[in-house]
Design an enzyme around this catalytic site. Structure first.
Site, PDB file in Angstrom:
ATOM      1  N   TYR A 219       9.820  -9.482 -10.448  1.00 41.86           N
ATOM      2  CA  TYR A 219       9.745  -8.221 -11.175  1.00 41.86           C
ATOM      3  C   TYR A 219      10.731  -7.692 -12.234  1.00 41.86           C
ATOM      4  O   TYR A 219      10.437  -7.608 -13.258  1.00 41.86           O
ATOM      5  CB  TYR A 219       9.765  -7.246  -9.683  1.00 41.86           C
ATOM      6  CG  TYR A 219       9.483  -5.672 -10.232  1.00 41.86           C
ATOM      7  CD1 TYR A 219       8.298  -5.313 -10.406  1.00 41.86           C
ATOM      8  CD2 TYR A 219      10.596  -4.919 -10.584  1.00 41.86           C
ATOM      9  CE1 TYR A 219       8.150  -3.829 -10.789  1.00 41.86           C
ATOM     10  CE2 TYR A 219      10.373  -3.593 -11.215  1.00 41.86           C
ATOM     11  CZ  TYR A 219       9.075  -3.090 -10.847  1.00 41.86           C
ATOM     12  OH  TYR A 219       8.954  -1.862 -11.435  1.00 41.86           O
TER      13      TYR A 219
ATOM     14  N   ASP B  31       3.634   5.409  -7.433  1.00 45.17           N
ATOM     15  CA  ASP B  31       3.419   5.489  -5.768  1.00 45.17           C
ATOM     16  C   ASP B  31       3.520   6.827  -5.375  1.00 45.17           C
ATOM     17  O   ASP B  31       2.673   7.422  -4.690  1.00 45.17           O
ATOM     18  CB  ASP B  31       4.306   4.453  -5.161  1.00 45.17           C
ATOM     19  CG  ASP B  31       4.105   3.091  -5.367  1.00 45.17           C
ATOM     20  OD1 ASP B  31       3.243   2.871  -6.203  1.00 45.17           O
ATOM     21  OD2 ASP B  31       4.904   2.098  -5.043  1.00 45.17           O
TER      22      ASP B  31
ATOM     23  N   LEU C 298       0.744  -1.314  -0.032  1.00 43.24           N
ATOM     24  CA  LEU C 298       0.165   0.131  -0.108  1.00 43.24           C
ATOM     25  C   LEU C 298       0.931   1.221   0.048  1.00 43.24           C
ATOM     26  O   LEU C 298       0.323   2.317   0.292  1.00 43.24           O
ATOM     27  CB  LEU C 298      -0.981   0.135   1.058  1.00 43.24           C
ATOM     28  CG  LEU C 298      -1.983  -1.046   1.287  1.00 43.24           C
ATOM     29  CD1 LEU C 298      -2.771  -1.268   2.630  1.00 43.24           C
ATOM     30  CD2 LEU C 298      -2.926  -1.045   0.114  1.00 43.24           C
ATOM     31  N   SER C 299       2.188   0.876  -0.130  1.00 40.10           N
ATOM     32  CA  SER C 299       3.089   2.218  -0.362  1.00 40.10           C
ATOM     33  C   SER C 299       3.302   3.034   0.675  1.00 40.10           C
ATOM     34  O   SER C 299       3.377   4.253   0.719  1.00 40.10           O
ATOM     35  CB  SER C 299       2.565   3.082  -1.657  1.00 40.10           C
ATOM     36  OG  SER C 299       3.707   3.211  -2.470  1.00 40.10           O
TER      37      SER C 299
HETATM   38  P1  ADP Z   1       5.199  -0.712   1.086  1.00 41.68           P
HETATM   39  O1  ADP Z   1       5.913   0.524   0.498  1.00 41.68           O
HETATM   40  O2  ADP Z   1       4.631  -1.451   0.149  1.00 41.68           O
HETATM   41  O3  ADP Z   1       4.560  -0.493   2.260  1.00 41.68           O
HETATM   42  P2  ADP Z   1       8.043  -1.168   1.007  1.00 41.68           P
HETATM   43  O4  ADP Z   1       9.076  -2.354   1.432  1.00 41.68           O
HETATM   44  O5  ADP Z   1       8.310  -0.399  -0.114  1.00 41.68           O
HETATM   45  O6  ADP Z   1       6.711  -1.696   1.568  1.00 41.68           O
HETATM   46  O7  ADP Z   1       8.209   0.045   2.358  1.00 41.68           O
HETATM   47  C1  ADP Z   1       8.344  -0.488   3.594  1.00 41.68           C
HETATM   48  C2  ADP Z   1       9.358   0.091   4.342  1.00 41.68           C
HETATM   49  O8  ADP Z   1       9.384   1.622   4.443  1.00 41.68           O
HETATM   50  C3  ADP Z   1       9.340  -0.280   5.662  1.00 41.68           C
HETATM   51  O9  ADP Z   1      10.201  -1.435   6.076  1.00 41.68           O
HETATM   52  C4  ADP Z   1      10.310   0.783   6.439  1.00 41.68           C
HETATM   53  O10 ADP Z   1      11.570   0.645   6.304  1.00 41.68           O
HETATM   54  C5  ADP Z   1       9.889   2.096   5.610  1.00 41.68           C
HETATM   55  N1  ADP Z   1       8.649   2.772   6.214  1.00 41.68           N
HETATM   56  C6  ADP Z   1       7.521   3.038   5.701  1.00 41.68           C
HETATM   57  N2  ADP Z   1       6.562   3.767   6.547  1.00 41.68           N
HETATM   58  C7  ADP Z   1       7.529   4.030   7.756  1.00 41.68           C
HETATM   59  C8  ADP Z   1       7.214   4.559   9.049  1.00 41.68           C
HETATM   60  N3  ADP Z   1       6.255   5.263   9.400  1.00 41.68           N
HETATM   61  N4  ADP Z   1       8.286   4.412  10.046  1.00 41.68           N
HETATM   62  C9  ADP Z   1       9.489   4.020   9.516  1.00 41.68           C
HETATM   63  N5  ADP Z   1       9.689   3.371   8.433  1.00 41.68           N
HETATM   64  C10 ADP Z   1       8.723   3.195   7.577  1.00 41.68           C
HETATM   65 MG    MG Z   2       7.166   0.752  -1.363  1.00 44.70          MG
END
Ligand code: ADP
Ligand code: MG
Length: 394
Positions: A235, A183, A136-137
């Site tokens: 991917y 995204d 969900l980004s």
């Molecule tokens: P998605 O974007 O689909 O949620 P990703 O793997 O691209 O999955 O991104 C997830 C990563 O982004 C987390 O593992 C973390 O490192 C970082 N992240 C996202 N939101 C936060 C947040 N609120 N606090 C800390 N890290 C975050």
């Molecule tokens: Mg992401």
């Protein structure tokens, strides 16, 4: 979830970011900025083929409370990680100096500075209710919230249109995650009650009315919680197949393959797998355009079959679904959804289903029962109202 609920949700996250700021730094923040996660209504694996996507912003947002400081230091606390990190000039001078979640923040500062902007030093506190790693980004929400906050606080002359590409650089170059522009574009440019029609070649955007509440509908999102399997390798393989097919067909990108006469075009490709990959991309682009046309005409319910056809194409031609998402789609359709599809890059992630607003409970129950029957981990579900993109909250 109605619009009022959506505002309450953001207010609750903002309160956590501001509380975290006040208790961590012993002062009030100068302001708080919010940026949402997203789902893609339709248009999967079309972005890197120069095609079309149609995401909308989720009610779930990432909020960053910020105060500028005179020295070039960025102290960042995140409720999600529970950590506080310090970034100095060396950390934001070149990509890759910081790893883990701090890379997304350092990446934004780096990308802004690399583009010549004088980024103010700052103290930041982050809270979010975008699920992490569910497709969900949350990463784009984090980048977009930080970028919007620093741009506003620093009074940077950075038009909104140019912001997604900088946030994308933070992720691609600094955090080392190859991703398209969708995204960050969605998190920054989406509007309340609309989906964002993005042409990934020209980067032109158009706001397409998608007021599900007014249509008596809802979008149910099912986080399949399927373990992500081989996502990066698969991917890259899909991307390589598409690029090779475009070369073989003598076009700049698969976006240039017309949907009319597709069978004759496909006959020019030897490999049956590559033929199916191309067929997905070409038909998916056409489905995005058809979805946009229906939404422009206010015929929201009628997009259902296009969503379902998109899923079948991802399952059979692009081969990026997994049993958990196929099960959720089937169960939602059987329980009366107008259409349902996996959303996101695949191999896990989320499913969305277009349903009557009052059918959320029975459809959710049907999906959960189907999961139980197959011994899958119970999925998380919520309904998603198309919500505002990145903005100053207070
Ligand atoms: P998605 O974007 O689909 O949620 P990703 O793997 O691209 O999955 O991104 C997830 C990563 O982004 C987390 O593992 C973390 O490192 C970082 N992240 C996202 N939101 C936060 C947040 N609120 N606090 C800390 N890290 C975050
Ligand atoms: Mg992401």
């Amino acid at each position: 979830m109605t619009r009022t609920d959506q505002r309450d949700v953001v207010a609750a996250v903002a309160a956590r970011a501001i509380d975290g700021f006040t208790s961590g730094y012993g002062e009030q923040p100068a302001g708080a900025w919010a940026a949402p996660g997203r789902v893609n209504l339709i248009g999967e694996h079309t972005d890197y083929n120069d095609g079309f996507v149609l995401p909308f912003a989720l009610p779930q947002q990432t909020v960053v409370a910020v105060t500028p400081r005179p020295e070039p230091l960025w102290t960042v606390w995140s409720e999600q990680s529970g950590e506080r990190i310090d970034l100095d000039l060396a950390d934001v001078a070149e990509p890759g100096r910081v790893t883990g979640w701090g890379a997304y923040v350092a990446g934004v500062v780096w990308a802004l500075r690399d583009a010549g902007f004088d980024v103010p030093g700052a103290r930041l506190a982050i809270a979010s209710d975008v699920p992490l790693g569910a497709g969900l980004s949350s990463s784009a929400a984090l980048e977009s919230a930080v970028l919007t906050a620093l741009a506003d606080l620093g009074g940077l002359d950075l038009p909104v249109d140019d912001r997604p590409a900088l946030a994308q650089r933070a992720e691609n170059v600094y955090a080392g995650m190859p991703c398209g522009i969708m995204d960050q574009s969605a998190s920054i440019r989406c509007r309340d009650g609309h989906a964002l029609f993005l042409d990934c070649r020209s980067l032109a955007v158009e706001q397409i009315p998608f007021d599900v509440d007014a249509a008596g509908l809802a979008v149910l999102v099912v986080d399949s919680r399927a373990p992500h399997r081989h996502v990066t390798g698969e991917y890259a393989a899909r991307r390589a197949a598409c690029e090779a097919a475009a070369r073989a067909l003598g076009v700049p990108a698969l976006r240039d393959v017309p949907a009319d006469g597709l069978d004759e075009t496909l006959a020019r490709l030897d490999d049956p797998v590559v033929r199916r990959r191309v067929r997905h991309v070409v038909t998916e682009n056409r489905r995005v355009l058809e979805t946009v046309a229906l939404l422009r005409a206010g015929r929201v319910r009628e997009i259902g079959p296009l969503l379902t056809a998109s899923h079948a194409s991802m399952r059979d031609d692009f081969e990026i679904t997994v049993p958990e998402v196929d099960t959720a789609v089937e169960a939602a359709l059987t329980a009366g959804a107008y259409g349902a599809r996996m959303t996101g890059g695949g191999f896990g992630g989320c499913v969305l289903a277009l349903i009557d607003a009052n059918r959320s409970e029975p459809v959710t129950a049907a999906v959960k029962n189907a999961y139980t029957a197959q011994n899958f981990t119970t999925p998380h579900t919520f309904t998603a109202t198309p919500s505002p993109g990145a903005h100053r909250h207070t």
